[in-house]
Design a protein around this motif. Structure first.
Motif, PDB file in Angstrom:
ATOM      1  N   UNK A   1       0.803  -1.224   0.000  1.00 46.15           N
ATOM      2  CA  UNK A   1       0.000   0.000   0.000  1.00 46.15           C
ATOM      3  C   UNK A   1       0.833   1.270   0.000  1.00 46.15           C
ATOM      4  N   UNK A   2       1.907   1.304   0.771  1.00 39.67           N
ATOM      5  CA  UNK A   2       2.651   2.542   0.945  1.00 39.67           C
ATOM      6  C   UNK A   2       3.776   2.715  -0.070  1.00 39.67           C
ATOM      7  N   UNK A   3       4.474   1.626  -0.419  1.00 32.35           N
ATOM      8  CA  UNK A   3       5.610   1.722  -1.325  1.00 32.35           C
ATOM      9  C   UNK A   3       5.169   1.540  -2.779  1.00 32.35           C
ATOM     10  N   UNK A   4       4.287   0.587  -3.018  1.00 33.27           N
ATOM     11  CA  UNK A   4       3.866   0.303  -4.397  1.00 33.27           C
ATOM     12  C   UNK A   4       2.820   1.280  -4.918  1.00 33.27           C
ATOM     13  N   UNK A   5       2.092   1.958  -4.039  1.00 29.78           N
ATOM     14  CA  UNK A   5       1.053   2.924  -4.448  1.00 29.78           C
ATOM     15  C   UNK A   5       0.171   2.342  -5.549  1.00 29.78           C
ATOM     16  N   UNK A   6      -0.561   1.258  -5.266  1.00 36.78           N
ATOM     17  CA  UNK A   6      -1.290   0.552  -6.331  1.00 36.78           C
ATOM     18  C   UNK A   6      -2.488   1.336  -6.850  1.00 36.78           C
ATOM     19  N   UNK A   7      -2.849   0.991  -8.083  1.00 39.56           N
ATOM     20  CA  UNK A   7      -4.072   1.480  -8.705  1.00 39.56           C
ATOM     21  C   UNK A   7      -4.862   0.277  -9.211  1.00 39.56           C
ATOM     22  N   UNK A   8      -6.155   0.354  -9.124  1.00 42.64           N
ATOM     23  CA  UNK A   8      -7.012  -0.735  -9.576  1.00 42.64           C
ATOM     24  C   UNK A   8      -6.729  -1.059 -11.039  1.00 42.64           C
ATOM     25  N   UNK A   9      -6.638  -2.352 -11.336  1.00 43.20           N
ATOM     26  CA  UNK A   9      -6.425  -2.794 -12.709  1.00 43.20           C
ATOM     27  C   UNK A   9      -4.969  -2.917 -13.114  1.00 43.20           C
ATOM     28  N   UNK A  10      -4.043  -2.586 -12.217  1.00 36.69           N
ATOM     29  CA  UNK A  10      -2.631  -2.669 -12.574  1.00 36.69           C
ATOM     30  C   UNK A  10      -2.142  -4.112 -12.568  1.00 36.69           C
TER      31      UNK A  10
END
Length: 342
Positions: free
Chosen positions: A145-154
Motif C-alpha cells: 500500500x505505501x511503497x507500491x502505491x497501487x491502482x485498480x487494474x494494474x
C-alpha cells in the motif's frame, strides 16, 4: 529463586554464504522464574518462533544494516509469540500473551520492548502473530500500500510468492483489483498460488530457462508493480518488462548467497527509460500504521477474503534445520517453530 531448565539455540560463529545446521547448537541452561523488583523486565515462556530470511544477514560479521549481527556464543533471537510468566513492567502481567523480539529458547528475559506488543486478538491461531499479523504480514501490507502505491487494474508481479510475505502481497493485490502473477520454486507452490491463494497466473522459476520470456508469457502487457523478494536474475528480467512509471518495492534479496560476490544487475538503465521508481523499505518505517493493519487483516481473514499458509516445525530442536531450509525453498508458506503449545 526457583529455577527451571532452559533449552537454547546458540549461534556458534560468523558465517559466509548460507547458514548450516552446524552453525547453531542446542544447549541447556537455567533460568530464574521470578523477575527482580525494579528491573522493569518481563520473563516470557516462548510458544512460537519465526524463521525469517533476514536472520541470515545477522550471522555475518560485517553486516552494514539496520540491525546488528548476532554475537558468537549468544542465543539466537527473532520474532516470537510468548506467554508472560513474571513481570516487573506496568504494561504486562503474568498470563498475558505477547509478540515481539525474543530468544530462540524456552524462556527469555525481555528487557527491550521495541515492537513488543500485547496480543489482543486471540480468536485466530496464535502462531499467526509471527506471520499474518506479525512482521511478515505487516511488511506485505506496508510494502504494497505505501511503497507500491497501487491502482485498480494494474499488473502486479510477486517473487517468492508463496513465502511469508509474498502470499499476502498477492492476496492484497487481488482484493485491490489488480492482475497478479507470482513465481515460486516448485510445482506444489505454483499450484498453491493459483488454486488456494487466488493468483491469476504463476510459474516455477526453476523450470524457466529464460526468465524474460516467462514474464512476457505471463504478463504480456508488462508489469506496473514488482514486489521483489529475491533480487538477482529475477530483478534483472523484471526490469526489461516494467511499464511506464512502474514501481518496484525492494523487500528482500534472498538470491544473494553473501554480501559480496553476488551477481550484478545489468538492466538498471530501464529505470530511466521507463521512469520506474525502485525503493527499498522496512516495515518498521511504518509502525504508525500497525493498528489499522491488524484491524483490516483480521477483518479480511474472518470474511474469508485471505488465507495464510504456515509450515510448522515441532520443537525447539527443529529450529536450526527450519532456518537452513528457508534458503533451499524447503518451506511451503510461513516457516514457524512450535516451542510449546501452552
Amino acid at each position: 529463586m526457583e529455577e527451571a531448565p532452559n533449552k537454547q539455540i546458540v549461534f556458534r560463529d560468523f558465517i559466509v554464504g548460507n547458514p548450516k545446521e552446524t552453525d547453531m547448537e542446542l544447549k541447556v541452561g537455567k533460568v530464574g522464574l521470578k523477575v527482580p523488583e525494579g528491573s522493569g523486565a518481563v520473563l516470557v515462556k516462548n510458544l512460537y518462533l519465526s524463521c525469517d530470511p533476514y536472520m541470515r544477514g545477522r550471522m555475518r560479521e560485517y553486516y552494514d544494516s539496520y540491525i546488528p549481527p548476532f554475537a558468537p556464543g549468544s542465543v539466537i533471537e527473532g520474532f516470537g509469540v510468548s506467554k508472560v510468566v513474571a513481570s516487573d513492567h506496568p504494561n504486562f502481567k503474568a498470563g498475558d500473551l505477547v509478540s515481539g523480539i525474543t530468544g530462540w529458547e524456552e524462556y527469555t528475559l525481555i528487557q527491550k520492548f521495541d515492537q513488543f506488543r500485547k496480543i489482543q486478538s486471540v480468536d485466530i491461531p496464535l502462531s499467526y502473530h509471527v506471520g499474518l499479523l506479525g512482521m511478515p504480514g505487516f511488511t506485505a501490507y506496508a510494502g504494497f500500500y505505501e511503497v507500491c502505491s497501487p491502482k485498480k487494474g494494474e499488473y502486479v508481479f510477486v517473487s517468492a510468492a508463496s513465502g511469508a510475505v509474498g502470499q499476502l502481497v498477492g492476496q492484497l493485490a487481488k482484493i485491490y483489483g489488480c492482475y497478479v502473477v507470482g513465481s515460486a520454486g516448485t510445482k506444489q507452490k505454483v499450484n498453491l498460488l493459483k488454486n488456494k491463494l487466488g493468483f491469476d497466473e504463476a510459474f516455477n522459476y526453476k523450470e524457466e530457462p529464460d526468465l524474460d520470456a516467462a514474464l512476457k508469457r505471463c504478463l504480456p502487457q508488462g508489469i506496473d508493480i514488482y514486489f521483489d523478494n529475491v533480487g538477482g536474475a529475477m530483478l534483472d528480467a523484471v526490469l526489461l518488462n516494467m511499464r511506464l512509471h512502474g514501481r518496484i518495492a525492494v523487500c528482500g534479496m534472498v538470491s544473494q548467497k553473501s554480501m559480496s560476490g553476488a551477481e550484478g544487475i545489468h538492466n538498471l538503465f530501464m529505470l530511466i527509460t521507463k521512469r520506474v521508481r525502485m525503493r527499498g523499505f522496512l516495515q518498521s518505517d511504518y509502525l504508525n500504521l500497525f493498528p489499522q493493519f491488524v484491524d483490516q487483516i483480521i477483518n479480511y481473514y474472518k470474511q474469508g477474503k485471505i488465507v495464510y499458509i504456515e509450515d510448522m516445525n515441532e520443537g525447539l530442536e527443529s529450529a536450526p534445520a527450519a532456518l537452513v531450509g528457508l534458503f533451499s525453498g524447503k518451506n511451503v508458506g510461513k516457516q514457524v517453530i512450535c516451542v510449546s503449545a501452552d
